[in-house]
Design a protein around this motif. Structure first.
Motif, PDB file in Angstrom:
ATOM      1  N   ILE A  63      67.105  78.984  55.960  1.00  0.00           N
ATOM      2  CA  ILE A  63      65.803  79.306  55.364  1.00  0.00           C
ATOM      3  C   ILE A  63      65.764  80.774  54.943  1.00  0.00           C
ATOM      4  CG2 ILE A  63      63.325  79.549  55.865  1.00  0.00           C
ATOM      5  CD1 ILE A  63      63.692  77.002  57.684  1.00  0.00           C
ATOM      6  N   LEU A  64      66.282  81.643  55.793  1.00  0.00           N
ATOM      7  CA  LEU A  64      66.276  83.070  55.455  1.00  0.00           C
ATOM      8  C   LEU A  64      67.177  83.364  54.265  1.00  0.00           C
ATOM      9  CD1 LEU A  64      66.242  84.826  58.927  1.00  0.00           C
ATOM     10  CD2 LEU A  64      64.366  84.470  57.343  1.00  0.00           C
ATOM     11  N   ASP A  68      67.756  81.393  51.776  1.00  0.00           N
ATOM     12  CA  ASP A  68      67.034  80.974  50.584  1.00  0.00           C
ATOM     13  C   ASP A  68      66.008  82.019  50.170  1.00  0.00           C
ATOM     14  OD1 ASP A  68      68.488  78.727  50.655  1.00  0.00           O
ATOM     15  OD2 ASP A  68      66.919  77.428  51.453  1.00  0.00           O
ATOM     16  N   VAL A  69      65.328  82.597  51.137  1.00  0.00           N
ATOM     17  CA  VAL A  69      64.328  83.623  50.841  1.00  0.00           C
ATOM     18  C   VAL A  69      64.998  84.814  50.194  1.00  0.00           C
ATOM     19  CG1 VAL A  69      62.535  85.082  51.783  1.00  0.00           C
ATOM     20  CG2 VAL A  69      63.297  83.111  53.076  1.00  0.00           C
ATOM     21  N   LYS A 122      57.346  77.851  57.096  1.00  0.00           N
ATOM     22  CA  LYS A 122      58.550  77.061  56.888  1.00  0.00           C
ATOM     23  C   LYS A 122      59.421  77.063  58.151  1.00  0.00           C
ATOM     24  CE  LYS A 122      61.994  76.539  53.199  1.00  0.00           C
ATOM     25  NZ  LYS A 122      61.683  75.317  52.462  1.00  0.00           N
ATOM     26  N   ASP A 172      56.702  86.076  56.119  1.00  0.00           N
ATOM     27  CA  ASP A 172      56.564  85.368  54.847  1.00  0.00           C
ATOM     28  C   ASP A 172      56.983  83.907  54.952  1.00  0.00           C
ATOM     29  OD1 ASP A 172      55.496  86.774  52.791  1.00  0.00           O
ATOM     30  OD2 ASP A 172      57.286  86.553  51.530  1.00  0.00           O
ATOM     31  N   LYS A 173      58.003  83.683  55.749  1.00  0.00           N
ATOM     32  CA  LYS A 173      58.546  82.331  55.858  1.00  0.00           C
ATOM     33  C   LYS A 173      58.126  81.673  57.163  1.00  0.00           C
ATOM     34  CE  LYS A 173      59.898  81.832  52.064  1.00  0.00           C
ATOM     35  NZ  LYS A 173      59.600  80.729  51.149  1.00  0.00           N
ATOM     36  N   SER A 174      57.122  82.242  57.782  1.00  0.00           N
ATOM     37  CA  SER A 174      56.698  81.772  59.101  1.00  0.00           C
ATOM     38  C   SER A 174      56.415  80.268  59.105  1.00  0.00           C
ATOM     39  CB  SER A 174      55.460  82.549  59.532  1.00  0.00           C
ATOM     40  OG  SER A 174      55.146  82.259  60.853  1.00  0.00           O
TER      41      SER A 174
END
Lengths: 447, 217
Positions: A414-415, A417-418, A400, A396-398
């Protein structure tokens, strides 16, 4: 909890469920729950009862879909979990289950008494946070421990006619297994003191000591695992959902059957590392670019995912949402032979011959069905859905991660934040999609 | 895109690890330093967590990447990855629990087994605000630190006492080691080739990275 009018909750589409797990008012920074009790979607008490025949046989297929669509109503969560986790066979009668429950409660009482004899604070309504023994087996006379032991002893003497002969003995312990067990008691205490403390439930000393008792008894029961940090996060919901301590213990024990591999350890490794390797190979197949990037940043070991796998996203969700995520996972992974697999592995192995026909059965969870269809094609044993959940969060955040992460700390940021904005249901759907994709790709490469 | 994050402008990146027994306050020291936060309801650390913060040392921007880990012994099996490339360590004990001080020796051994000998170590006695419960005297800890040639400080993450000082001291000392190394190697520390990795130790990883503004705007 019981005072809430449940029938009213049904008619109200999208009722919040946080009132079932009250948070202390002074705890402001607790994440808000996304889970809502939805009419026609959430498994209600009425639907649940209707899934049983008069004798007590459960048509679990009817409920699995509901759980996947809308979770379980908090009022029946505990008893449904007992089935999802394989404490009971859906193809058993009320009477048969009552027998098993009685037997298990007795078995737990015996285990607990065994532990209490070795260390009298067990079952005393108290718990300890200071070490009680050295690695050589010499008792440690920590004032904190002595105080709790003395109080436990006095309480015991006050209720016992015979007069307690079980002093907290200050003799050297020789039995290696007992030493190992006693060494973990204060670690359990240190973790109990900081598990879900934002919940009103754990304002009560008796609930804290219940958590300590169950984990301590488990540490004795499962000598290979003993106690490992993270287990208190997994055990805590059981105590909240199931009033009886023994029932909570066995439900936790069933959960540990799925997860204990992660917590086993040797000198050189912790069990979760094999799950991290699986995560790496899944990501490699599904998103090779991302894997390469993470590897370049020094994250090829996926250590940053340890927590998600160890405590199944409990730290990333509100209390209520993590329970919702768990029950969806278990409904998707459900195998009606779970009970048999745990109670009689040989018989269950014989039965697995029929897996072809089972793959079509509605009594089997969707994720498990995919695995059964694929059985024989794949070389390795099937992976748990949790690995695909983490993989789907990464996927999903690939974008970013690929453009913005220049170090491991960025990856973690980043993780994080997700995770705060993660939707349990979407995550499960994403995991299912990745799973199908992975099986397809893996089958092609094996050909 | 521009500078995607302001704190990405740094001259040095140092990896620092937080170690010590379970429940001594490692995570709260980290959150106090990186976000100026303290939580009474803090949870046990599972696996590893990280946080970063940049500070000024002399005229340079030093970015600290701080790794926090579970205190339970069995998690140490994952340690090689954890210690890999660390150039600094805060070894934390709880001044109210003597046993956590007794275990410092073991942690020190572990640290020395897994990291380079040049690593900067600071012994940190946390929870110093709990004066009435103190079980480890400042003198004992200081004597131990001297014997083991580590730095020493008492802190309180709750009262925000000395937390800043402890981290800043460690980072400054690392900076000194790094610039001295560069000098010994005959280099002007300010004129290293772009993106060159300075290995404080012999490990093959990026431990102290000197970043020269190729992409900083």
């Amino acid at each position: 909890m019981a005072s809430l009018d449940i029938t009213k909750m049904w008619r109200d589409p999208g009722a919040p469920a946080d009132s079932f797990y009250l948070v202390r008012p002074e705890c402001q920074d607790v994440p808000k729950s996304k889970f809502r009790i939805k009419n026609g979607k959430t498994l209600s008490e009425r639907k649940w009862r209707a899934a049983f025949s008069p004798e007590g046989y459960l048509d679990i297929g009817k409920t699995l879909g509901r759980i996947h669509r809308g979770g379980i109503h908090p009022s029946i969560r505990g008893e449904v979990w007992e089935f999802l986790l394989g404490c009971y066979d859906p193809k058993s009668s009320h009477a048969e289950r009552e027998d098993i429950r009685k037997q298990r409660r007795t078995q737990y009482a015996i285990l607990k008494e065994e532990c209490r004899t070795m260390f009298p604070v067990i079952g005393s309504g108290r718990y300890i946070t200071a070490p009680v023994i050295t690695e050589d087996g010499d008792p440690i006379l920590d004032p904190l421990v002595l105080q709790e032991s003395k109080a436990a002893k006095e309480a015991k003497e006050a209720t016992s006619v015979t007069g307690a002969s079980d002093d907290y003995e200050m003799v050297k312990e020789d039995d290696k297994r007992v030493i190992e067990w006693k060494l973990s008691l204060h670690q359990i205490g240190l973790d109990v003191a900081r598990t879900d403390r934002s919940l009103v439930f754990y304002e009560k000393q008796e609930n804290l000591s219940k958590l300590w008792d169950i984990l301590s008894v488990y540490a004795w029961f499962d000598k290979d695992v003993n106690y490992c940090q993270g287990m208190s996060d997994l055990c805590s919901p059981m105590i909240i959902l199931l009033d009886d301590e023994a029932d909570a213990f066995w439900c936790f024990e069933r959960l540990m059957r799925r997860l204990r591999g992660n917590f086993r350890y040797t000198e050189s490794s912790v069990g979760v590392e094999s799950q991290l390797n699986n995560l790496a190979s899944v990501t490699q197949v599904i998103d090779p670019k991302l894997h390469q990037h993470l590897d370049k940043l020094g994250g090829g070991d996926y250590l940053f995912a340890v927590r998600m796998l160890m405590v199944l996203f409990r730290r990333e969700f509100s209390f209520c949402d993590s329970l919702y995520l768990w029950e969806m996972m278990w409904a998707l992974e459900y195998d009606p032979d779970l009970f048999l697999t745990y109670e009689d592995p040989e018989l269950a192995a014989d039965k697995s011959e029929e897996s072809k026909s089972k793959a079509k059965s509605r009594q089997v969870g969707k994720f498990e069905r995919e695995n059964m269809k694929n059985a024989g094609k794949a070389a390795e044993a099937p992976l748990p859905i949790s690995v695909f959940l983490v993989a789907s969060v990464l996927k999903d955040k690939s974008d970013k991660l690929l453009t913005e992460a220049r170090g491991l700390d960025d990856v973690v940021k980043i993780l994080n934040d997700v995770n705060g904005n993660l939707d349990a249901k979407k995550a499960c759907t994403g995991a299912m999609k990745l799973h199908r994709k992975y099986l397809k790709k893996a089958a092609n490469t094996h050909r | 895109m521009g500078a995607y994050r302001a704190d990405d402008d740094y001259d040095y990146l140092f990896k620092v690890v937080l170690i010590g027994d379970s429940g001594v306050g490692k995570s709260n020291l980290l959150s106090r330093f990186s976000r100026n936060e303290f939580s009474l309801e803090s949870k046990s650390t599972i696996g590893v967590e990280f946080a970063t913060r940049s500070i000024h040392v002399e005229d340079k921007v030093v970015k600290a990447q701080i790794w926090d880990t579970a205190g339970q012994e069995r998690y140490r099996a994952i340690t090689s990855a954890y210690y890999r490339g660390a150039v600094g360590a805060l070894l934390v004990y709880d001044v109210t629990r003597h046993v956590t001080f007794e275990n410092v020796e073991r942690w020190l051994k572990e640290l020395r087994d897994h990291t380079d000998s040049n690593i900067v170590i600071m012994l940190v006695g946390n929870k110093a605000d709990l004066r009435h419960l103190r079980a480890v005297s400042t003198e004992d800890a200081k004597a131990f630190a001297e014997k083991e040639s580590t730095f020493f400080m008492e802190t309180s993450a709750l009262e925000s006492m000395n937390v800043e000082n402890a981290f800043t001291e460690v980072l400054t000392q690392i900076y000194r080691v790094v610039s001295k190394k560069a000098l010994e190697a005959g280099d002007d520390p300010a004129a290293l080739p772009k993106g060159q990795t300075i290995n404080v130790g012999s490990k093959d990883d990026v431990s102290a990275v000197k970043k020269v503004g190729c992409c900083s705007s």
